[in-house]
Scaffold this motif. Structure first.
Motif, mmCIF file in Angstrom:
data_model
loop_
_atom_site.group_PDB
_atom_site.id
_atom_site.type_symbol
_atom_site.label_atom_id
_atom_site.label_comp_id
_atom_site.label_asym_id
_atom_site.label_seq_id
_atom_site.Cartn_x
_atom_site.Cartn_y
_atom_site.Cartn_z
ATOM 1 N N GLY A 70 16.123 -26.291 -28.414
ATOM 2 C CA GLY A 70 14.859 -26.552 -27.749
ATOM 3 C C GLY A 70 14.000 -25.371 -27.360
ATOM 4 O O GLY A 70 14.493 -24.310 -26.969
ATOM 5 N N SER A 71 12.695 -25.577 -27.490
ATOM 6 C CA SER A 71 11.667 -24.669 -27.007
ATOM 7 C C SER A 71 10.552 -25.507 -26.391
ATOM 8 O O SER A 71 10.449 -26.713 -26.637
ATOM 9 N N VAL A 72 9.725 -24.851 -25.613
ATOM 10 C CA VAL A 72 8.599 -25.526 -24.975
ATOM 11 C C VAL A 72 7.327 -24.752 -25.292
ATOM 12 O O VAL A 72 7.297 -23.525 -25.203
ATOM 13 N N LEU A 73 6.290 -25.478 -25.681
ATOM 14 C CA LEU A 73 4.965 -24.889 -25.850
ATOM 15 C C LEU A 73 4.152 -25.251 -24.622
ATOM 16 O O LEU A 73 4.059 -26.425 -24.250
ATOM 17 N N VAL A 74 3.583 -24.254 -23.991
ATOM 18 C CA VAL A 74 2.814 -24.465 -22.776
ATOM 19 C C VAL A 74 1.428 -23.878 -22.973
ATOM 20 O O VAL A 74 1.257 -22.879 -23.678
ATOM 21 N N GLY A 75 0.414 -24.506 -22.380
ATOM 22 C CA GLY A 75 -0.929 -23.983 -22.600
ATOM 23 C C GLY A 75 -2.011 -24.708 -21.841
ATOM 24 O O GLY A 75 -1.752 -25.582 -21.005
ATOM 25 N N LYS A 76 -3.234 -24.339 -22.167
ATOM 26 C CA LYS A 76 -4.401 -24.965 -21.584
ATOM 27 C C LYS A 76 -4.561 -26.370 -22.168
ATOM 28 O O LYS A 76 -4.236 -26.619 -23.328
ATOM 29 N N LYS A 77 -5.103 -27.273 -21.372
ATOM 30 C CA LYS A 77 -5.203 -28.672 -21.760
ATOM 31 C C LYS A 77 -5.949 -28.865 -23.079
ATOM 32 O O LYS A 77 -5.554 -29.669 -23.924
ATOM 33 N N GLU A 78 -7.021 -28.089 -23.282
ATOM 34 C CA GLU A 78 -7.821 -28.260 -24.490
ATOM 35 C C GLU A 78 -7.013 -28.019 -25.755
ATOM 36 O O GLU A 78 -7.289 -28.604 -26.812
ATOM 37 N N TYR A 79 -5.999 -27.168 -25.659
ATOM 38 C CA TYR A 79 -5.140 -26.893 -26.812
ATOM 39 C C TYR A 79 -3.958 -27.857 -26.874
ATOM 40 O O TYR A 79 -3.560 -28.309 -27.951
ATOM 41 N N MET A 80 -3.399 -28.178 -25.721
ATOM 42 C CA MET A 80 -2.194 -28.997 -25.706
ATOM 43 C C MET A 80 -2.476 -30.438 -26.094
ATOM 44 O O MET A 80 -1.585 -31.151 -26.567
ATOM 45 N N ASP A 81 -3.709 -30.891 -25.928
ATOM 46 C CA ASP A 81 -4.060 -32.236 -26.396
ATOM 47 C C ASP A 81 -3.892 -32.347 -27.911
ATOM 48 O O ASP A 81 -3.590 -33.417 -28.441
#
Length: 343
Positions: free
Chosen positions: A208-219
């Protein structure tokens, strides 16, 4: 005694982590209905002070998703010549996103802001690819676990802002950097647009890994993960391991760093070792004096004594300390390395 120093990916879950996994509350994460996955994503997003997070089966998929978020086919990203996204992700940059890499000749996998500036293609010169993204790796794998200077990362952010470029951090071993430099993950969250964070290296999770970011990108990330085949069902069993690791396995990374330093010190004493690169975290990269001992013979002798390490090519060898590398194993390895100086 068998000792595996090939990578920090070889660890197995502790008994307590397995208990947490087996008692996890789960649902169908494809429908965003797995409470353990949701809890992990919320926990990581909060740690980095970012809008949202998404759980992935691998760091490579998380990186590839981020690249696809920030680019269009025909674009170009800027990264160091040692970057994982260029060297170790199977050509996914071009296969998945139709993007090329502009490689920068940095130091131990780390670029300067001036180098990034110089690598940007003029946006109105349609003969060259459009530069749209800068990718950073911290710590640097091929650079021997080197940690970036945060001020340099801030300087590169200014370049990205000036030229309207995306800014992605491959944080496969970011936990090591945070511990080694006593840094705040929220500072990274304020700086980068997206960050991939691995749970299956120093933190000892099985997957497992997690991608985290700003909402505009994570959508966009959820759809891309689906396209890449990363949608999982009752993934909460895996997410529970991540939650446990974040609660119990971060501070202990200091032990890995200390043991790596001690291994490096022992290697420097050896007459058959030509050079040991600077050690900041849990990776040791070194070169042999081939006139005194070949790489093949060195690896064979270690293998005979139950120690596995990896060759990186171009005469470089690598050891990586991790949570399954015990104090007893460490003492034994130091003794073996001292004896190999007599080859």
């Amino acid at each position: 005694m068998q000792i595996n120093l090939i990578s920090d990916t070889v660890t197995k879950p502790t008994a307590a982590m397995l208990d947490a996994m087996m008692s996890a509350e789960v649902g169908d994460d494809v429908f965003k209905a797995d409470p353990s996955v949701n809890a992990l994503e919320e926990k990581v997003a909060k740690l980095f002070g970012m809008d949202s997070a998404l759980f992935f089966p691998s760091g490579t998929m998380a990186n590839q998703t981020a690249i696809k978020i920030h680019t269009n086919p025909g674009d170009q990203l800027i990264c160091d010549k040692y970057a994982h996204v260029y060297n170790y992700e199977g050509g996914g940059v071009s296969f998945n996103s139709g993007v090329s890499c502009k490689l920068v000749d940095g130091h131990r996998g780390m670029m300067k802001a001036e180098q990034v500036q110089a690598a940007i293609n003029p946006p109105d010169f349609y003969h060259s690819p459009l530069t749209s993204l800068v990718c950073i790796e911290n710590t640097t794998n091929k650079g021997g676990g080197a940690c970036w200077d945060f001020e340099e990362l801030k300087a590169i952010r200014k370049v990205c802002d000036k030229h309207e470029l995306g800014y992605h951090l491959d944080g496969a071993r970011l936990w090591n950097a945070l511990v080694a430099k006593n840094e705040d993950p929220r500072a990274y969250g304020r700086l980068f647009d997206t960050i991939s964070i691995c749970l299956s290296k120093g933190l000892g999770c099985p997957v497992g890994s997690v991608l985290v970011g700003k909402k505009e990108y994570m959508d966009k990330a959820l759809r891309i993960r689906k396209v890449l085949g990363g949608g999982m069902r009752q993934a909460g069993y895996l997410a529970a391991a991540g939650i446990y690791a974040l609660d119990h396995h971060v501070d202990r990374l200091k032990e890995d760093h200390l043991r790596a330093q001690e291994l490096g010190t022992q290697l420097q004493k050896s007459p058959i070792v030509k050079q040991v690169e600077p050690i900041e975290t849990n990776i040791i990269i070194f070169e042999l004096d081939e006139a005194k001992c070949s790489t093949e013979r060195f690896l064979e002798e270690l293998e005979k004594k139950g120690i596995q390490i990896i060759g990186m090519g171009q005469g470089k060898l690598r050891m990586v300390t991790h949570m399954d590398y015990t104090a007893e194993m460490h003492d034994h390895t130091l003794q073996i390395l001292a004896s190999l100086g007599e080859l």
